[in-house]
Design a protein around this motif. Structure first.
Motif, PDB file in Angstrom:
ATOM      1  N   ALA A 351       1.087  -1.292  -0.471  1.00  0.00           N
ATOM      2  CA  ALA A 351       0.236   0.155  -0.154  1.00  0.00           C
ATOM      3  C   ALA A 351       0.748   1.714  -0.398  1.00  0.00           C
ATOM      4  N   GLU A 352       0.447   2.087  -0.415  1.00  0.00           N
ATOM      5  CA  GLU A 352       1.085   3.211  -1.008  1.00  0.00           C
ATOM      6  C   GLU A 352       0.028   4.705  -0.870  1.00  0.00           C
ATOM      7  N   GLY A 353       0.985   5.303  -0.037  1.00  0.00           N
ATOM      8  CA  GLY A 353      -0.015   6.831   0.429  1.00  0.00           C
ATOM      9  C   GLY A 353      -1.816   6.589   0.402  1.00  0.00           C
ATOM     10  N   VAL A 364      -7.951   8.656   6.870  1.00  0.00           N
ATOM     11  CA  VAL A 364      -7.028   8.451   6.630  1.00  0.00           C
ATOM     12  C   VAL A 364      -5.925   9.070   5.818  1.00  0.00           C
ATOM     13  N   ARG A 365      -4.823   8.613   5.908  1.00  0.00           N
ATOM     14  CA  ARG A 365      -3.856  10.120   5.487  1.00  0.00           C
ATOM     15  C   ARG A 365      -2.214  10.004   5.601  1.00  0.00           C
ATOM     16  N   ASP A 366      -2.392   9.465   3.691  1.00  0.00           N
ATOM     17  CA  ASP A 366      -0.921   8.956   3.412  1.00  0.00           C
ATOM     18  C   ASP A 366      -0.413   8.033   4.324  1.00  0.00           C
ATOM     19  N   ASP A 401      -9.671   7.549  -1.633  1.00  0.00           N
ATOM     20  CA  ASP A 401      -8.929   8.447  -2.323  1.00  0.00           C
ATOM     21  C   ASP A 401      -7.728   9.037  -3.730  1.00  0.00           C
ATOM     22  N   ALA A 402      -6.822   8.680  -2.174  1.00  0.00           N
ATOM     23  CA  ALA A 402      -5.368   8.592  -3.012  1.00  0.00           C
ATOM     24  C   ALA A 402      -4.766   8.082  -2.492  1.00  0.00           C
ATOM     25  N   GLU A 564      -3.076   8.948  10.890  1.00  0.00           N
ATOM     26  CA  GLU A 564      -1.759   8.771  10.032  1.00  0.00           C
ATOM     27  C   GLU A 564      -0.840   7.844  10.750  1.00  0.00           C
ATOM     28  N   ALA A 565      -0.220   7.702  10.176  1.00  0.00           N
ATOM     29  CA  ALA A 565       1.094   5.613  11.267  1.00  0.00           C
ATOM     30  C   ALA A 565       2.214   7.236  11.566  1.00  0.00           C
TER      31      ALA A 565
END
Length: 597
Positions: A351-353, A364-366, A401-402, A564-565
């Protein structure tokens, strides 16, 4: 000098349903301002004992006791009018699931207000102020705003606090809390435990029912261990948790994941013994006990005096048998890829970004991560941190979404379902509550048969394969003809794992799979997942709020906060040397006050 009478006194309590004993000869005392914990696995009689104390044992129950007394009131048959005076006003009850316990059609303020109107009536402005004071006292922020909200509008932690506020509205002398922190994340659990501890410090007596021994170690003064309706050990918390005398208590403690036993077996398999069932006067644990003797099957010696000596298994003056030895993790073959060092294994899920927002609010953010063949990646964080949303994106049930997801080196996100469908069976999910994912009309044979049909297996071969799957997860073939609702929680979770294995997956996404299970059954399910991973080379994305469970199973760890991670790395490194303050606070919430191990 006269010794003050205990607030609650129970002697020789027996409860049966249809002639079948559920609680057998239970006795204990609870002093004012004391916390007594009842612990034991599901079906041990804890909740039945607690409900009997408020006259809610259930229809068809047969209750008898030599003594059942609360502050001088005989509870053996006080009459419904007397129960109404006691419930809520003198004895409060906090149940496990606040969402079910609170009325979904009433606001939190109205729920608390009803208790006040019944037990502490007063002018409406005074009642309103008391409602807000109670919400503030249990740590609910913005009490004026929250009082006007419905239960479904609150988080799990806020609902549990509102339920405690409702139980405290009558000003009870005794609070009975039945699994009050199950399924709460570590931070919220710590807050609820702090609140309960403050109530005890202020003089409220607390009867705590829990299968979480860390919670018991933090709150309780004394512990009574129940098995099959009988109290097998009873004493101060330091003795029972620090120097247990009964084999069952030792097995419970051994089932708790600990850092020094990572990856090893948690559930204790007793030495083989061809023992008949014990007589009504014998020890119910004897058929499972590696130390059982002939006398255990026929009679229980008197409990040792003074209280706290512990086990009923041995007479005073006898030398205690050695501690139960835990077997080492059994060797097993691993798939070729999973036998390689982590750095050399092929990446199965990447999973990327990843980013996702609902109604403009980011959840969920990046977030980026990778799961290699045969690896377990733990995903932890508070409720609302985005764990389940990340899992749904990874499963292809939700589009980001991204960002992108690749599975088995193929694009996974952004595809129409018809292109994912041929590979979907390779990625399976095990959920927190398997019962809600089963069709209640179907038996286990149909549940597994439908999963096997999706793999293309001919109908005539499905029953044999279903029995093989049940055998793999440790269930007898007779379970095939049972409906999931008639199975225990641990059996249902094993059926859910068997259903996932039917598709011969390469990756399991486990979303809180053991959070609602008692410590014994949790240990069995964790051992099963460990064995399956070793034998099949399965990769796992393991989501849990229980950091002890995550540490036991995971190779690497991701910590989520507000989507965020905030930290990622080797599980030992993250636990021993957390870099982010939030990770350190999570670990501190788990460690604070625990006296287990």
């Amino acid at each position: 000098m006269n010794t003050p009478a205990p607030l609650l006194a129970v002697d020789g309590l027996r409860v049966s349903f249809g002639g079948a004993p559920v609680v057998r000869d239970v006795g204990f005392r609870l002093e004012r301002g004391e916390c007594l914990a009842l612990v034991g696995e599901s079906g041990s009689g804890k909740s039945v004992t607690a409900r009997t104390l408020v006259g809610l044992t259930g229809r068809g129950a047969e209750v008898a006791a030599e003594r059942l007394e609360f502050d001088g009131t005989d509870l053996r048959d006080p009459g419904e009018r007397a129960w109404r005076r006691l419930r809520g006003r003198r004895i409060g009850l906090v149940l496990q699931d606040a969402l079910v316990s609170l009325d979904p059609l009433r606001t939190v303020g109205a729920e608390i207000g009803e208790v006040l109107d019944l037990h502490r009536p007063g002018p409406r402005p005074q009642t309103r102020k008391r409602i807000l004071d109670l919400l503030a006292a249990v740590g609910v922020p913005e009490p004026e705003h929250r009082a006007g909200q419905y239960p479904h509008q609150l988080s799990g932690g806020l609902r549990q606090r509102a339920l405690i506020a409702s139980a405290l509205a009558g000003g009870p002398d005794l609070l009975i809390a039945d699994e009050p922190t199950t399924a709460l994340d570590a931070t919220v659990q710590a807050q609820v435990l702090d609140l309960l501890g403050e109530l005890v410090d202020d003089g409220t007596s607390l009867l705590l029912i829990s299968h979480d021994l860390a919670v018991v170690g933090r709150l309780a003064h004394r512990v009574a261990v129940m098995y099959a309706g009988d109290v097998v050990e009873h004493g101060p918390v330091e003795q029972v948790l620090g120097d247990p005398r009964h084999p069952y208590t030792r097995a419970l403690l051994a089932a708790v994941p600990r850092r020094d036993r990572k990856g090893g077996r948690l559930s204790v398999r007793p030495a083989p013994a061809d023992l008949p069932a014990p007589s009504p006067g014998g020890c119910a644990y004897a058929p499972r006990c590696a130390l059982a003797e002939e006398r255990c099957l026929t009679s229980l010696p008197p409990a040792a005096a003074p209280e706290g000596r512990g086990a009923r298994c041995w007479r005073p003056g006898e030398e205690l048998p050695p501690a139960v030895e835990l077997p080492r993790a059994e060797p097993a073959l691993r798939a070729t890829a999973a036998a390689l060092p982590l750095a050399d294994r092929p990446v199965l899920l990447a999973a990327e970004g990843l980013s996702k927002a609902y109604r403009g609010r980011p959840v969920v953010r990046d977030v980026s991560f990778r799961v290699a063949a045969g690896e377990t990646l733990g995903l932890v964080g508070e409720s609302g941190s985005g764990k389940t949303t990340v899992a749904r994106i990874a499963l292809g049930l939700l589009e980001p979404d991204a960002g992108t997801v690749r599975f088995a080196d193929r694009p996974w996100s952004g595809l129409p379902e018809r292109r994912r469908r041929p590979h979907r069976r390779l990625l399976q999910v095990v959920q927190q509550d398997p019962l809600s994912s089963f069709d209640p009309r179907h038996d286990v044979r149909r549940v597994l048969g439908d999963a096997l049909a999706a793999t293309g297996l001919p109908r005539r071969a499905r029953d044999a394969r279903a029995r093989e799957l049940l055998d793999r997860v440790g269930l007898p073939g007779t379970v095939l003809h049972a409906r999931p609702a008639r199975l225990s929680g641990g059996q249902r979770q094993r059926v859910a794992i068997a259903r996932a294995l039917a598709a011969e997956p390469r990756l399991l996404v486990c979303d809180e799979p053991v959070s609602a299970l008692d410590v014994s059954v949790q240990a069995q399910v964790l051992d099963l997942l460990t064995e399956l991973q070793r034998e099949l080379g399965l990769a796992m994305l393991f989501i849990s709020h229980d950091l002890g469970v995550v540490h036991h199973l995971s190779d690497r760890l991701i910590v989520l906060k507000d989507g965020e991670a905030v930290e990622t790395g080797d599980v030992h490194e993250v636990f021993d040397r957390p870099r982010h303050p939030y990770t350190a606070s999570l670990l501190a919430a788990v460690d604070a006050g625990s006296r287990v191990g």
